[in-house]
Write a protein that holds these residues in place. Structure first.
Motif, PDB file in Angstrom:
ATOM      1  N   PHE A 245       0.842  -1.190   0.000  1.00 25.00           N
ATOM      2  CA  PHE A 245       0.000   0.000   0.000  1.00 25.00           C
ATOM      3  C   PHE A 245       0.878   1.241   0.000  1.00 25.00           C
ATOM      4  O   PHE A 245       2.057   1.197   0.375  1.00 25.00           O
ATOM      5  N   VAL A 246       0.299   2.334  -0.427  1.00 20.86           N
ATOM      6  CA  VAL A 246       0.896   3.655  -0.283  1.00 20.86           C
ATOM      7  C   VAL A 246      -0.184   4.542   0.323  1.00 20.86           C
ATOM      8  O   VAL A 246      -1.371   4.412  -0.002  1.00 20.86           O
ATOM      9  N   SER A 247       0.220   5.422   1.234  1.00 23.76           N
ATOM     10  CA  SER A 247      -0.755   6.275   1.879  1.00 23.76           C
ATOM     11  C   SER A 247      -0.172   7.649   2.137  1.00 23.76           C
ATOM     12  O   SER A 247       1.053   7.813   2.231  1.00 23.76           O
ATOM     13  N   ALA A 248      -1.054   8.613   2.253  1.00 25.75           N
ATOM     14  CA  ALA A 248      -0.669   9.978   2.597  1.00 25.75           C
ATOM     15  C   ALA A 248      -1.698  10.514   3.581  1.00 25.75           C
ATOM     16  O   ALA A 248      -2.898  10.268   3.447  1.00 25.75           O
ATOM     17  N   GLY A 249      -1.209  11.211   4.593  1.00 26.14           N
ATOM     18  CA  GLY A 249      -2.102  11.767   5.595  1.00 26.14           C
ATOM     19  C   GLY A 249      -1.747  13.204   5.913  1.00 26.14           C
ATOM     20  O   GLY A 249      -0.569  13.584   5.893  1.00 26.14           O
ATOM     21  N   VAL A 250      -2.766  13.995   6.155  1.00 29.39           N
ATOM     22  CA  VAL A 250      -2.576  15.383   6.575  1.00 29.39           C
ATOM     23  C   VAL A 250      -3.375  15.589   7.857  1.00 29.39           C
ATOM     24  O   VAL A 250      -4.328  14.856   8.137  1.00 29.39           O
ATOM     25  N   ALA A 251      -2.971  16.591   8.632  1.00 31.99           N
ATOM     26  CA  ALA A 251      -3.659  16.871   9.889  1.00 31.99           C
ATOM     27  C   ALA A 251      -3.454  18.331  10.249  1.00 31.99           C
ATOM     28  O   ALA A 251      -2.774  19.079   9.525  1.00 31.99           O
ATOM     29  N   ASN A 252      -4.063  18.698  11.363  1.00 37.94           N
ATOM     30  CA  ASN A 252      -3.953  20.077  11.829  1.00 37.94           C
ATOM     31  C   ASN A 252      -2.490  20.478  12.037  1.00 37.94           C
ATOM     32  O   ASN A 252      -1.616  19.635  12.227  1.00 37.94           O
ATOM     33  N   ASP A 253      -2.243  21.775  11.986  1.00 36.62           N
ATOM     34  CA  ASP A 253      -0.919  22.352  12.240  1.00 36.62           C
ATOM     35  C   ASP A 253       0.149  21.784  11.306  1.00 36.62           C
ATOM     36  O   ASP A 253       1.238  21.386  11.732  1.00 36.62           O
TER      37      ASP A 253
END
Length: 899
Positions: A245-253
């Motif tokens: 799998f490949v994944s990307a995540g974003v979040a606050n700050d």
């Protein structure tokens, strides 16, 4: 005409042979009666496979009209079911219930099955909660892996406001140094102080296949003292089938995380490999808590034959993160709840005074040997190599300048340093630099366990636990901030710890910038070290054994372990050469556990367990005040525990009730606080902003409580989980309280009455309920509500501890899986988390014990006002107390392509 008929029949046969059939079903967890996501479903004698969705459902397209499918999942029994396609081309296998099986701990080879102490390796129950891989990934988002454990009875997670990786957990009111943590059977608590730093395990949420929290006595056979409990992390090994799998995540700050993983699958020669790589970075929720890091995981598996399985894995998470320390409530009220005064700017560029940086590779070599049908041997050989430390101030506090908004004024500090004669800093000329306190180690160990099935009902386990550890600690200059050098003097001690009246001068000219990668191989020369330079060696040897007799109606077990460990300290900085080696100290310890269970009916079970530990003191408590003097007050800690429980299991409802009582004598309790103003201790003045550490020795604690958790599935589209715990955790008798500064000098020491005082740092009452709703196929919504009360300050052992306001939180998430690819074998997963949905403002912890009736300026001869009379109160608390506010609303979003 005959040819046309033959051709038609042949065409019909070919079309039937190669037409696509569909096999469907839903895989159910026997314990929770819920659908299991991520289960592997394979059509035998083919390459056709599928994975269950979030609700445990699967669908396989196959050319076979009849055959068998294999259902396999980590930690569960493997099932093989036959199918036959009916009219319409579909075979529905219905609900497939699978139970846990501790022998199935990975997807290619069974590694460490006798070493990894999961609860089901023993028939007699314990108080346990298990968190699956899918839930770990969903719940953690951008947080530490500890976030996955918050919905567990008697578990409290704090410290998130300190920065990335600075969280910590308590179990039944016992801190991390008194809760055992294991990684694939390998102990990971620090051998010096028993602590666990989650910044070293920032990739755990990526590589964990499961977490099992065993509260109380636990099922571990090792000679470890799981006072609060045992937390088992079972990592990935080598996947059985090819994929990734490949994944990307974003979040606050400004948080960003990218991950890629690939597995070759098991080859015909028995070899397989899995690799995972991650990079992350973010500004942090609180000001000045920037962090960045990596995670790597490599697993190589080899199945020699049906008797011998091997797996080698290496993983590490090099990282650095800036830290936020506890501050007074009044500071937060003045500057905002994200306030952090550990940073500033230099020439317009951000610079933190407090940064943690570390790289701790861990390697495991597992060997499982099935000797015969009733005998097996499991062995794990492991090593870890930690390099890194933390930065902080060095020099006179008067040289530390602040801006009008209470941030560090590095420009003013730099200018002051440049103006000093010859650019040489000393403690006497108001110089200031940033130092690094280095904490390095080399740790090797072996755990082996032989399991023998003596009869149909009688099982015997025995084995050994061996460890050797060498740690080194010193300080170095991280940033001279305009200085050319730093000079300091000291007096040396002889073998009797008597001061030799000769000043020794040391001048350093080299600095070592932070680098969590190069730091694994770099070390500054000894003549460039400042303040202290010492090391220690710790050797540990233990043996353990367990026997269990189990029938369908009842079970009984007895377990014992004994260990010896030796300690020796070496001080290269404060002692003359012939006195560098301290006296070697040897300690013997043991534990014994026993219990039994009785099955009332098919769905009900009662159990009782008891245990006694005689635990050796940690290394940091053996040598007095960080010198080579042996502390005469240390002795083995004594822990006596009792627990009883009831388990109920049905098709739609599962519940557990546990009661416990744990007595802990001759223990050590420590806490720390940042001074808000200069304080005088005898002839030593400690400046505002410095840390003071308080140690309470000879403390006795008594913890008792009741826990409840249940899972219900009232409808096919909803699952409900709930938990609750009520505890009463108190200190008993007197304690000796000692205060030390950051240089480990004793500031004061006195006896104090703590009888009946409440244990702090964890909520003694917790409750929560969560639900997961299936909206449509592959789209689900989940939410969790948690309530905390009877949370007392972490001020060490005190008789009248400060009670914090109760609070509650709501977290929510939504998941969607989109099937892609020619045969819909691949998927794209979407996950959105929102924590503290309603932006609850709350205090997650306090580290002081100031009452509203205490004086604001207790040493003033003219100001006799109290916090109450001065109106310096926040939510019923004196605003001079220091600690952390909990995080506000945070969010994270992840997209993952699975192939």
């Amino acid at each position: 005409m005959k040819n046309w008929i033959f051709s038609g029949l042949l065409l019909m046969m070919v079309s039937v042979m190669f037409s696509q059939q569909t096999v469907t079903g839903i895989v159910i967890d026997n314990d929770t009666r819920m659908g299991l996501p991520g289960v592997n479903v394979v059509v035998l004698n083919s390459t056709e496979n599928a994975t269950t969705d979030d609700n445990g459902k699967f669908q396989i397209t196959t050319v076979q009209t009849a055959g068998s499918v294999e259902i396999s999942y980590i930690g569960f029994e493997t099932k093989v079911l036959t199918f036959k396609v009916a009219n319409g081309g579909t075979a529905n296998l219905g609900q497939i219930v699978i139970g846990t099986d501790s022998a199935q701990l990975d997807e290619i080879i069974v590694v460490g099955k006798g070493v990894i102490d999961l609860a089901d390796s023993r028939r007699t129950p314990i108080a346990v909660s298990t968190i699956r891989a899918a839930e770990i990934k969903q719940k953690t988002g951008s947080a530490d892996v500890t976030q996955a454990m918050v919905n567990t009875p008697s578990v409290y997670v704090a410290g998130q406001s300190g920065g990335f990786g600075d969280s910590r957990i308590t179990v039944r009111g016992f801190g991390q140094d008194n809760t055992a943590f294991l990684l694939n059977g390998q102990p990971i608590n620090g051998m010096e102080d028993g602590l666990v730093y989650w910044s070293n395990w920032s990739g755990m949420s990526d590589i964990a296949n499961g977490i099992q929290i065993q509260r109380g006595l636990g099922s571990s056979k090792l000679a470890i003292s799981s006072v609060g409990g045992t937390v088992n992390f079972v990592t990935k090994t080598t996947d059985k089938r090819e994929g990734g799998f490949v994944s990307a995540g974003v979040a606050n700050d400004n948080y960003l995380k990218t991950t890629a993983a690939y597995s070759t699958g098991e080859g015909k020669n028995g070899f397989g490999a899995s690799v995972l790589l991650t990079r992350w970075q973010g500004d942090g929720y609180n000001d000045g808590t920037f962090g960045e890091g990596y995670n790597y995981f490599i697993s190589l598996g080899y199945k020699l034959n049906e008797s011998h399985n091997f797996n080698f894995l290496i993983t590490g998470a090099p990282q650095e993160h800036d830290q936020n320390f506890s501050k007074t409530i009044s500071s937060y009220l003045e500057h905002g709840r994200r306030f952090n005064n550990n940073w500033g700017t230099l020439n317009g560029q951000y610079l933190s005074e407090r940064t943690n940086f570390y790289h701790k590779p861990v390697a495991n070599l597992n060997w499982d040997w099935n000797i015969n049908d009733n005998t097996s041997l499991s062995t794990v050989l492991y090593g870890s190599w930690g390099r890194g430390g933390g930065t902080g101030s060095y020099g006179k506090s008067a040289a530390k300048k602040y801006t009008a908004d209470d941030q560090i004024n590095f420009d003013a500090i730099y200018a002051n340093n440049e103006a000093l004669p010859n650019g040489d800093g000393t403690f006497g000329n108001n110089a200031y630099a940033i130092r690094s306190s280095m904490n390095n180690h080399d740790w090797y160990g072996l755990v082996t366990n032989l399991e023998k099935q003596l009869s149909e009902n009688l099982t015997l386990n025995f084995g050994a636990d061996l460890r050797t550890y060498k740690g080194s600690h010193y300080r170095q200059i991280n940033n001279f901030l305009g200085l050319n050098s730093w000079t300091e003097s000291r007096r040396l001690f002889n073998a009797n710890s008597e001061v030799i009246p000769v000043d020794v001068f040391n001048t350093v000219t080299e600095s070592q910038p932070i680098n969590h990668f190069k730091g694994l191989f770099n070390s500054i020369d000894k003549d460039q070290r400042i303040d202290y330079d010492y090391s220690e060696t710790i050797s540990y040897g233990g043996v353990f054994g367990q026997v269990e007799y189990a029938t369908e109606k009842f079970s009984v077990f007895a377990q014992g372990a004994a260990s010896t460990q030796s300690h020796q300290r070496f001080d290269y900085y404060d002692y003359i050469a012939e006195a560098e080696a301290a006296e070697k100290v040897n300690n013997f310890g043991f534990n014994a556990k026993a219990g039994g269970s009785y099955n009332i009916a098919d769905h009900s079970q009662l159990y009782v367990n008891a245990g006694y530990y005689s635990r050796q003191p940690y290394h940091d408590n053996i040598y007095l005040n960080y010198t080579n003097q042996v502390n005469p007050l240390t002795e083995n800690e004594k822990i006596l525990g009792f627990e009883a429980g009831y388990k109920f299991k049905s098709k739609f409802f599962t519940a557990n009730v546990n009661a416990y009582r744990t007595s802990w004598k001759d223990r050590v309790v420590s806490s720390s606080a940042t001074l808000t103003k200069d304080e005088v201790f005898g002839d030593i003045t400690i400046a505002a902003g410095e840390q003071v550490y308080t140690t309470n020795e000879g403390v006795e604690q008594l913890h008792s409580g009741v826990e409840l958790d249940f899972v219900a599935k009232p409808f096919s589209f909803v699952e409900v989980r709930a938990f609750g715990s009520v505890g009463n955790w108190e200190y008993v008798g007197d304690a000796v309280k000692t205060k030390r500064d950051e240089d480990r000098r004793v500031l004061e020491s006195k006896a104090t009455d703590v009888d009946g005082g409440k244990v702090g740092d964890a909520a003694q009452i917790t409750a929560g309920v969560g639900a997961k709703f299936k909206i449509v196929e592959r789209l689900s919504l989940d939410a969790d509500y948690r309530f905390y009360d009877k949370l007392y300050s972490n001020a060490g052992a005190v008789k009248e501890n400060l009670l914090l306001p109760k609070y509650d939180l709501v977290d929510a998430g939504i998941s969607y899986r989109m099937l892609v690819g020619k045969d819909k074998d691949d998927s794209v997963d979407f996950r959105l988390n929102v924590n503290n949905v309603f932006y609850k403002v709350y205090l997650s912890e306090l580290r002081s014990n100031i009452k509203t009736t205490d004086r604001v300026n207790p040493k003033s001869e003219t100001d006799f006002s109290t916090y109450e009379s001065a109106g310096k109160i926040y939510n019923g608390l004196a605003d001079g107390n220091q600690g952390y506010f909990g995080l506000g609303r945070t969010w994270s979003f992840t997209i993952s392509y699975n192939f």
